[in-house]
Scaffold this active site. Structure first.
Site, PDB file in Angstrom:
ATOM      1  N   ARG A   1     -50.057  15.138  18.749  1.00  0.00           N
ATOM      2  CA  ARG A   1     -50.095  13.687  18.963  1.00  0.00           C
ATOM      3  C   ARG A   1     -51.470  13.152  18.586  1.00  0.00           C
ATOM      4  O   ARG A   1     -52.482  13.699  19.026  1.00  0.00           O
ATOM      5  CB  ARG A   1     -49.803  13.372  20.433  1.00  0.00           C
ATOM      6  CG  ARG A   1     -49.807  11.882  20.756  1.00  0.00           C
ATOM      7  CD  ARG A   1     -49.352  11.653  22.189  1.00  0.00           C
ATOM      8  NE  ARG A   1     -49.276  10.234  22.517  1.00  0.00           N
ATOM      9  CZ  ARG A   1     -50.269   9.522  23.052  1.00  0.00           C
ATOM     10  NH1 ARG A   1     -51.422  10.106  23.344  1.00  0.00           N
ATOM     11  NH2 ARG A   1     -50.115   8.248  23.316  1.00  0.00           N
TER      12      ARG A   1
ATOM     13  N   LYS B   1     -38.697  -3.662   9.761  1.00  0.00           N
ATOM     14  CA  LYS B   1     -37.552  -3.233  10.590  1.00  0.00           C
ATOM     15  C   LYS B   1     -37.870  -1.902  11.268  1.00  0.00           C
ATOM     16  O   LYS B   1     -37.388  -0.844  10.857  1.00  0.00           O
ATOM     17  CB  LYS B   1     -36.289  -3.137   9.721  1.00  0.00           C
ATOM     18  CG  LYS B   1     -34.989  -3.137  10.526  1.00  0.00           C
ATOM     19  CD  LYS B   1     -33.801  -3.412   9.642  1.00  0.00           C
ATOM     20  CE  LYS B   1     -32.465  -3.218  10.342  1.00  0.00           C
ATOM     21  NZ  LYS B   1     -32.259  -4.042  11.517  1.00  0.00           N
TER      22      LYS B   1
ATOM     23  N   GLU C   1     -35.075 -15.554  16.766  1.00  0.00           N
ATOM     24  CA  GLU C   1     -33.826 -14.906  16.332  1.00  0.00           C
ATOM     25  C   GLU C   1     -33.130 -14.326  17.552  1.00  0.00           C
ATOM     26  O   GLU C   1     -33.623 -14.459  18.683  1.00  0.00           O
ATOM     27  CB  GLU C   1     -34.109 -13.826  15.272  1.00  0.00           C
ATOM     28  CG  GLU C   1     -35.111 -12.795  15.708  1.00  0.00           C
ATOM     29  CD  GLU C   1     -35.549 -11.838  14.591  1.00  0.00           C
ATOM     30  OE1 GLU C   1     -34.835 -11.668  13.592  1.00  0.00           O
ATOM     31  OE2 GLU C   1     -36.624 -11.240  14.755  1.00  0.00           O
TER      32      GLU C   1
HETATM   33  N1  PDD Z   1     -30.012  -5.623  13.357  1.00  0.00           N
HETATM   34  N2  PDD Z   1     -32.924  -9.808  13.316  1.00  0.00           N
HETATM   35  C1  PDD Z   1     -33.061  -8.662  13.999  1.00  0.00           C
HETATM   36  C2  PDD Z   1     -34.114  -8.592  15.053  1.00  0.00           C
HETATM   37  C3  PDD Z   1     -32.220  -7.566  13.726  1.00  0.00           C
HETATM   38  O1  PDD Z   1     -32.368  -6.415  14.405  1.00  0.00           O
HETATM   39  C4  PDD Z   1     -31.217  -7.690  12.722  1.00  0.00           C
HETATM   40  C5  PDD Z   1     -30.302  -6.550  12.352  1.00  0.00           C
HETATM   41  C6  PDD Z   1     -31.103  -8.921  12.033  1.00  0.00           C
HETATM   42  C7  PDD Z   1     -30.089  -9.139  10.951  1.00  0.00           C
HETATM   43  O2  PDD Z   1     -30.416  -8.414   9.777  1.00  0.00           O
HETATM   44  P1  PDD Z   1     -29.276  -7.883   8.800  1.00  0.00           P
HETATM   45  O3  PDD Z   1     -28.459  -9.078   8.404  1.00  0.00           O
HETATM   46  O4  PDD Z   1     -30.017  -7.329   7.668  1.00  0.00           O
HETATM   47  O5  PDD Z   1     -28.451  -6.876   9.550  1.00  0.00           O
HETATM   48  C8  PDD Z   1     -31.987  -9.943  12.350  1.00  0.00           C
HETATM   49  C9  PDD Z   1     -29.190  -4.468  13.040  1.00  0.00           C
HETATM   50  C10 PDD Z   1     -27.795  -4.822  12.627  1.00  0.00           C
HETATM   51  C11 PDD Z   1     -29.248  -3.484  14.191  1.00  0.00           C
HETATM   52  O6  PDD Z   1     -30.325  -3.335  14.726  1.00  0.00           O
HETATM   53  O7  PDD Z   1     -28.231  -2.873  14.539  1.00  0.00           O
END
Ligand code: PDD
Length: 286
Positions: A101, A150, A182
């Protein structure tokens, strides 16, 4: 049925796939992910997810372990080996296992850890919730400042989902500085007349792959698109509201913080957008 998962080049029964306790994904949430839907055995918007994966990795100075063609082949193998007709492919890349770590990133000798697994969801596009719509509550957005990457650090979105469950609704919408950012795992929209309003892209939200397609189809269908933040009060006073994500596609939102949106039932603009989205994306699936 035992799933076949992908781990660092091997296709393994799920109970045989093991990752080190020193993996930085486990210790530091130092990893990124993508979720790609499968309809009729084909991948929805695969290229969009691949481009965003490359961007997330780049922002974190992680190397992309595969080319787009290699990623496609792995995804297709996962669909075939697990007999997925409708469902999702989850992909995660972490900075790997440096053997100890340490806050500092390891050097290039540490290979990333690559994991994929499938989730079978028969009838994914016929989700009955699309006929009734979601109810949401609002909660403060206390996440970090790079939500456009992400990453797998999803504790606060999980807490948001639990807050929604406890309130007897379907999801939470995050609010910062008086406006909606969001949903816990989706992008948010309101509809006023022929106009779709959704927050503009920045570091504050994930750049949804579904969002990009939905806005393109909305313009093609002669709807107006306005990219700006909106408040909870505006959502409550809107004609319709909805969310988008790779797993929910386009989902109506009929109640925000206990107040009905429009008639309190899914409206025709959202129904039309969902239909166009699913038709067009099925046609373009690979
Ligand atoms: N989640 N905003 C957030 C915070 C998200 O985690 C996601 C997607 C989206 C939509 O992005 P997209 O259209 O590319 O899926 C917006 C995915 C589906 C999940 O965590 O399961």
């Amino acid at each position: 049925m035992t799933r076949t998962v992908y781990l660092n080049g091997d296709y393994l029964p799920e109970h045989e796939a093991k990752v080190s306790v020193f993996d930085r994904g486990f210790l530091m949430a130092d990893g990124v992910y993508e979720v790609t839907s499968v309809l009729d055995g084909k991948l929805i918007d695969f290229q969009g997810h691949c481009v965003r994966l490359a961007r997330s990795l780049g922002e974190l100075e992680m190397k992309n372990p595969h080319t787009e063609a290699e990623w496609l082949e792995i995804h297709r193998q996962m669909v075939a080996r697990n007999g997925i007709v409708d469902g999702m492919i989850y992909l995660q890349v972490t900075r790997g296992n440096p053997g100890d770590r340490d806050f500092a990133y390891p050097g290039p000798e540490t290979e990333p850890t690559v994991v994929l697994f499938t989730q079978s969801k028969p009838g994914l596009a016929d989700n009955p919730a699309a006929k009734t719509g979601w109810k949401v509550i609002s909660i403060p957005d206390i996440r970090w400042g790079r939500r456009d990457i992400k990453t797998v650090q999803l504790l606060y979105p999980s807490m948001g989902k639990m807050a929604a469950k406890k309130a007897g609704v379907d999801d939470s919408w995050f609010v910062e500085d008086g406006v909606v950012t969001e949903g816990t795992s989706n992008n948010t929209y309101i509809v006023k007349g022929n106009r779709i309003i959704t927050r503009q892209l920045s570091h504050d939200i994930l750049h949804g792959i579904t969002r990009a397609a939905v806005l393109r189809f909305a313009v093609e269908a002669q709807m107006e698109v306005e990219e700006r933040p909106f408040t909870i009060a505006e959502a409550q006073a809107a004609d319709e509201a909805f969310i988008s994500s790779a797993s929910a596609f386009v989902m109506p939102v009929v109640e925000v913080d206990g107040k009905a949106v429009g008639t309190g039932k899914p409206g025709h603009v959202v129904a039309r957008l969902r239909e166009i989205y699913l038709d067009e994306m099925r046609k373009a699936a690979v």
